[in-house]
Motif scaffolding. Structure first.
Motif: not given
Length: 197
Positions: A192-196
């Motif tokens: 997974f990869i999530v951005e602020r």
């Protein structure tokens, strides 16, 4: 940060693998948007170093948005490859982690039923940065059947401003062999990869 993202890149399921004939691209635009976001965030992640544990960026509460994707390893039985939109809230002061994954697509572009929730999460500093993890559970359509799935995510924070959280995913589900055969647990692995926000 590259170590944190290894599992995500191993997941070329969405960003690099079309999952079908090149003469017949996925019919659903949703998978193309998901692939584009996957590629954008992965490229961003490659440029960032791990956020130091004493950074002001890992204080207070932050909201993140991005993607989660998993596949069957090794790529067998025609290959499961699917991903969805992920949101995550992290309170770096209390260590609380919450979120969900929705709007799933197969790598062939098929819209899939299902929603996953993050619970019992934790965020804490350690020598090399800030760990972020949680339990994952919910329902997910796999091979045309909605299955109960459960597992974990585990990763870390990257960027001077704590721009992203990225890491590994493991999801387990049970299925039964035909003719009242034994029940088998299969693990879907990915990242997974999530951005602020």
């Amino acid at each position: 940060m590259r170590e944190i993202l290894l599992g995500f890149f191993a997941l070329a399921i969405l960003s690099a693998c079309g999952g079908g004939s090149t003469s017949n691209p996925p019919p659903i635009s949703g998978i193309n948007a998901l692939r584009a976001e996957t590629s954008r965030l992965a490229a961003l992640g490659e440029t960032l170093d791990v956020t130091p544990a004493d950074s002001v960026a890992v204080t207070g509460r932050a909201e993140f948005q991005g993607v989660l994707a998993v596949g069957l390893q090794p790529d067998a039985y025609g290959g499961i490859g699917l991903g969805g939109d992920m949101t995550m809230g992290v309170d770096f002061d209390t260590g609380d982690v919450t979120g969900e994954v929705v709007d799933f697509y197969s790598r062939d572009g098929e819209s899939l039923d299902g929603a996953l929730a993050l619970s019992n999460g934790a965020a804490f500093a350690f020598a090399d940065g800030v760990f972020v993890g949680a339990e994952v559970s919910g329902d997910l359509e796999i091979y045309g059947e909605v299955k109960d799935v459960e597992g974990i995510i585990a990763g870390g924070v990257a960027g001077d401003g704590g721009e992203i959280v990225a890491g590994l995913v493991e999801l387990d589900y049970d299925w039964q062999l035909p003719g009242d055969g034994p029940i088998i647990t299969t693990t879907l692995e990915g990242g997974f990869i999530v951005e602020r926000q």
